[in-house]
Design an enzyme around this catalytic site. Structure first.
Site, PDB file in Angstrom:
ATOM      1  N   GLU A  79       0.846  -1.192   0.000  1.00 39.67           N
ATOM      2  CA  GLU A  79       0.000   0.000   0.000  1.00 39.67           C
ATOM      3  C   GLU A  79       0.880   1.240   0.000  1.00 39.67           C
ATOM      4  O   GLU A  79       0.405   2.344   0.224  1.00 39.67           O
ATOM      5  CB  GLU A  79      -0.971  -0.003   1.169  1.00 39.67           C
ATOM      6  CG  GLU A  79      -0.332  -0.048   2.534  1.00 39.67           C
ATOM      7  CD  GLU A  79      -1.376   0.151   3.618  1.00 39.67           C
ATOM      8  OE1 GLU A  79      -2.207  -0.734   3.788  1.00 39.67           O
ATOM      9  OE2 GLU A  79      -1.333   1.203   4.278  1.00 39.67           O
ATOM     10  N   CYS A 111      -3.194  -4.936   3.948  1.00 39.40           N
ATOM     11  CA  CYS A 111      -2.123  -5.811   4.438  1.00 39.40           C
ATOM     12  C   CYS A 111      -2.166  -7.225   3.867  1.00 39.40           C
ATOM     13  O   CYS A 111      -1.332  -8.048   4.236  1.00 39.40           O
ATOM     14  CB  CYS A 111      -2.154  -5.851   5.963  1.00 39.40           C
ATOM     15  SG  CYS A 111      -1.978  -4.229   6.689  1.00 39.40           S
ATOM     16  N   HIS A 233      -1.895 -12.420  10.566  1.00 39.18           N
ATOM     17  CA  HIS A 233      -1.559 -11.009  10.395  1.00 39.18           C
ATOM     18  C   HIS A 233      -1.450 -10.387  11.781  1.00 39.18           C
ATOM     19  O   HIS A 233      -2.183 -10.761  12.699  1.00 39.18           O
ATOM     20  CB  HIS A 233      -2.612 -10.285   9.553  1.00 39.18           C
ATOM     21  CG  HIS A 233      -2.329  -8.830   9.433  1.00 39.18           C
ATOM     22  ND1 HIS A 233      -1.122  -8.359   8.961  1.00 39.18           N
ATOM     23  CD2 HIS A 233      -3.054  -7.727   9.762  1.00 39.18           C
ATOM     24  CE1 HIS A 233      -1.134  -7.037   9.001  1.00 39.18           C
ATOM     25  NE2 HIS A 233      -2.285  -6.631   9.486  1.00 39.18           N
TER      26      HIS A 233
END
Lengths: 346, 135
Positions: A79, A111, A233
């Site tokens: 990103e 992400c 994550h």
């Protein structure tokens, strides 16, 4: 025949800032912030998404031991692509010597863009379209000064050579879980992202992480007991451990892949850097379940099995632990200068 | 402001700057960076081919830049060194990931991929090799 990871490479920048240092600037409680995160990585002024991805990709190719010209695809998730229009994947392809006969694209899904890249390349390999592909994530994450994200938004990259021959870990299955959930976003032209505060947890992170993980366990007919390592994550240290608890996963199966307390949230690279650390230590036969999460929102799950090729390749590039230890601290003033937060500089 | 001419000028060097690619003369076994079309030693008898360097070498000499040229101001103070590559070629490059006080003649270094310079906020980002202390 299954495809899998032929080579993996990580890159963690040298610079660090302590959370207590950020807290002092914003009159927050340094001890309280340090409990949540000790320190995070900071990219140097000459490092960005492309440079970190190239460093990680070179390590991945070194471990794979392949001719870069055999790489038929380069997909990079981020990103923080350096250009809005102009590909990062072509810079990586050129720098590793894989151009011009390669498919390439830059991906964005907060992400989880890095794991999306791996899924695409894995599919190309399984379809027999390419022999090897390069995929992964790299980010120099942005946090608005004074915002909670400023303590955690870090930098790092992880890249993987995916193929069928001599894999260090097979990719046994992959599954995604996606809904349109506005938990975190950044509009075109905006310098910093916005987030929905507490809204990011339940309907964002947990719904998708659990949806994808339970989905892949069900689809593969496996249970938590069948896996030695879980990687989730990691936007903070609490979320992945809470997700593990909800799924009935013992904490010790999550800790190897949990790098957040030492480096912060590396966004597109977060879960896959955790995977690199697992590959640095796992023994042949170990089974890994990894689930990424990207705001917007979605999760990609993978089940993998480490092969006996891991022993030959592991030492051919720097391990994650070495990159975590190789560090230099900077203060907030230097951090503000490096991240170009000081305005009016010529 | 960068011109279109400058874009082409940089683009021609992407490959050699990204991959540390130079030349070698197969007649006298000499290595060069940047690429050369003629061997200065063998002249017309030389046979030149493209060569990708390993990226490992030692610092031959260095200086610390405190007053930087345009585009490099934010990096001051920084080290620019002549690096003798293990193949024998000499390259001029920035040395990063260390302070000027840590640099010494003979220090082993390896290449790393970094941003060299940006042509303002809207122009090209120029990438290439720099060197860092060998791990």
């Amino acid at each position: 025949m299954k495809a899998g990871i032929v080579g993996y490479g990580a890159y963690i920048p040298r610079l660090r800032i302590k959370s207590s240092n950020i807290a002092k600037v914003w009159s927050a409680d340094p001890e309280l912030e340090a409990k949540m995160i000790n320190e995070k990585t900071v990219p140097n002024m000459d490092e960005d998404c492309a440079t970190m991805a190239v460093e990680a990709a070179r390590s991945a190719i070194l471990r794979a031991g392949i001719d870069p010209m055999k790489i038929g695809a380069v997909y990079i998730g981020s990103e923080s692509h350096p250009y809005v229009v102009k590909s990062t994947s072509s810079i990586i392809g050129e720098a590793v010597g894989a151009t011009p006969n390669m498919m390439a694209a830059d991906l964005e899904f907060a992400c989880k863009a890095g794991t999306s890249a791996i899924q695409i390349v894995n599919s190309h390999v399984l379809a027999g379209k390419i022999e090897y592909g390069l995929a992964g994530g790299s980010d120099t994450a942005q946090g608005r000064p004074g915002d909670a994200l400023e303590y955690t938004a870090a930098a790092g990259a992880a890249m993987f050579v995916v193929g069928k021959k001599d894999v260090v870990a097979t990719i046994d299955s992959t599954l995604s879980y996606v809904t349109d959930t506005p938990d975190f976003w950044r509009r075109e032209g905006e310098e910093f992202p916005r987030h929905g505060g507490r809204f990011t947890g339940e309907p964002g992170y947990f719904k998708h992480i659990l949806g994808a993980t339970e989905g892949i366990l069900s689809e593969t007919g496996t249970t938590v007991k069948d896996y030695d390592y879980f990687v989730f994550h990691q936007p903070n240290a609490k979320f992945p451990l809470s997700a593990a608890k909800m799924l009935g996963i013992p904490k010790e199966k999550v800790l190897t892949g949990l790098l957040f307390p030492k480096i912060g949230n590396t966004y597109s690279a977060a879960s896959i850097l955790g995977l690199c650390n697992v590959l640095d230590t796992a023994t042949p036969g170990s089974r890994i379940l990894m689930t990424s999460f990207g705001s917007g929102a979605g999760s990609d799950s993978f089940t993998m099995t480490v092969t006996d090729k891991i022993g030959d390749r592991r030492d051919m590039a720097a391990p994650v632990s070495q990159m975590i230890e190789r560090k230099e601290y900077i203060d907030y003033a230097t951090y503000a200068r490096y991240k170009e937060k000081i305005k009016g500089v010529l | 402001m960068p011109t279109e001419k400058a874009v082409a000028h940089h683009w021609r060097r992407f490959s050699e700057r990204y991959g540390l690619i130079g030349s070698r003369c197969t007649s006298c076994k000499h290595y060069f960076y940047p690429t050369s079309i003629i061997c200065p030693k063998c002249r017309r008898k030389g046979k030149i081919e493209e060569f990708k360097f390993s990226g490992k070498g030692n610092i031959f000499s260095y200086t610390t830049i405190r007053i930087a040229p345009e585009g490099f101001e934010k990096y001051t103070p920084y080290v620019v060194a002549i690096v003798e590559l293990e193949e024998g070629a000499m390259v001029v490059s920035q040395v990063v990931d260390c302070s000027p006080d840590d640099v010494s003649i003979g220090m082993p270094v390896e290449s790393t991929f970094r941003k060299i310079r940006e042509e303002g906020k809207s122009g090209l980002i120029l990438y290439g090799f720099k060197f860092r202390p060998l791990k």
